[in-house]
Scaffold this active site. Sequence first.
Site, PDB file in Angstrom:
ATOM      1  N   LYS A 193     -98.032 -15.410  72.329  1.00 37.31           N
ATOM      2  CA  LYS A 193     -98.812 -14.169  72.277  1.00 37.31           C
ATOM      3  C   LYS A 193     -98.445 -13.307  73.480  1.00 37.31           C
ATOM      4  O   LYS A 193     -99.126 -13.321  74.509  1.00 37.31           O
ATOM      5  CB  LYS A 193    -100.304 -14.516  72.244  1.00 37.31           C
TER       6      LYS A 193
HETATM    7  N1  PMP Z   1    -101.002 -12.889  64.285  1.00 36.09           N
HETATM    8  C1  PMP Z   1    -101.010 -11.917  65.209  1.00 36.09           C
HETATM    9  C2  PMP Z   1     -99.819 -11.049  65.368  1.00 36.09           C
HETATM   10  C3  PMP Z   1    -102.145 -11.734  66.006  1.00 36.09           C
HETATM   11  O1  PMP Z   1    -102.174 -10.770  66.924  1.00 36.09           O
HETATM   12  C4  PMP Z   1    -103.272 -12.551  65.808  1.00 36.09           C
HETATM   13  C5  PMP Z   1    -104.495 -12.343  66.634  1.00 36.09           C
HETATM   14  N2  PMP Z   1    -104.409 -13.019  67.863  1.00 36.09           N
HETATM   15  C6  PMP Z   1    -103.211 -13.567  64.843  1.00 36.09           C
HETATM   16  C7  PMP Z   1    -102.049 -13.699  64.093  1.00 36.09           C
HETATM   17  C8  PMP Z   1    -104.348 -14.507  64.632  1.00 36.09           C
HETATM   18  O2  PMP Z   1    -104.448 -15.367  65.728  1.00 36.09           O
HETATM   19  P1  PMP Z   1    -105.835 -15.999  66.184  1.00 36.09           P
HETATM   20  O3  PMP Z   1    -106.480 -16.543  64.972  1.00 36.09           O
HETATM   21  O4  PMP Z   1    -105.447 -17.052  67.154  1.00 36.09           O
HETATM   22  O5  PMP Z   1    -106.626 -14.912  66.794  1.00 36.09           O
END
Ligand code: PMP
Length: 307
Positions: A160
């Site tokens: 991320k």
């Molecule tokens: N994909 C992307 C590109 C994101 O930004 C997010 C949000 N963080 C997610 C998937 C979902 O991740 P999470 O469930 O860990 O928030």
Amino acid sequence: MPIQETKHIWRNGKMIPWAEATTHVLTHGLHYGTGVFEGMRAYDTKHKGVCVFRNREHVERLIYSARVYRIAIDFSVEELMKACRDIVRENDLSSAYIRPLAYLGYGEMGPASQNVDSVLDIAAFPWGAYLGDDGMKNGVDVAISSWRRMAPGTVPAGVKAAGNYLSSRLISMEAKDRGFAEGIGLAHDGTLSEGAGENMFIVRNGKIYTPPAASSILSGITRDTVIVLAGKLGFEIIEQALPRELLYGADEIFMTGTAAEVTPVRSVDKLTINDPSFPITRQIQNAFFGIFNGETEDEWGWLDPVA
Ligand code: PMP
């Protein structure tokens, strides 16, 4: 949605006033995208008070993202979990979006700089349903973007990092300009990847499909939560590369993410899903929100009380 100010920001181990959490224009992360972050939520649960949801997994992912870009984090998982609880409590929040951010700061220019100190900030502020209350109830209309997600071997989609959100911005802006709630990105090979900030699930003939890690997705913590909950509900979850056209023949589609939670999709490229009553999506939604109202037993220790 404007950010709602709160009192404090946690910075490198100390609480500082919100307004003082500033940075220099020559901050490395601003120029080269050398920042990694998390998006987490705290919920005002019915049975355990205010809790950070899956605190440990988010903190572990932050440390993993930082490791890939060699952004030093001088705190342990336990210390950062405590910091995430503290920032919610110190800001008197009952439910919150929590945003930890680790980035290379001021000190040297050049993408490979070694002599730049990292900064770790954690903010917390109120944030409602990301794709709207109506979307949560009735589903959202989405469109496939003309922009592809970053290909494997370019920049890693599975961590991320701030820079990855340039892709998300292009995908999401294009969809919004065209009147859709959100944009969906295809992987380099034309198979389904993910939404601009959400993972995708497709229901067809009672089975639930989702793209694998290799389809340029961020392996979402909500995605993992849904996989566990769906398994408990007796559904088979199939992780495989998915052709675009499966979206057009889906019985149901839903998107998951910390911000989006579990949001049903009503149409893709103006083609409506086969079952707009979302029977399976509703079961998953209920199991998910049940963690916070006590109807789903938290047998995994996902709720971390801030008190
Ligand atoms: N994909 C992307 C590109 C994101 O930004 C997010 C949000 N963080 C997610 C998937 C979902 O991740 P999470 O469930 O860990 O928030």
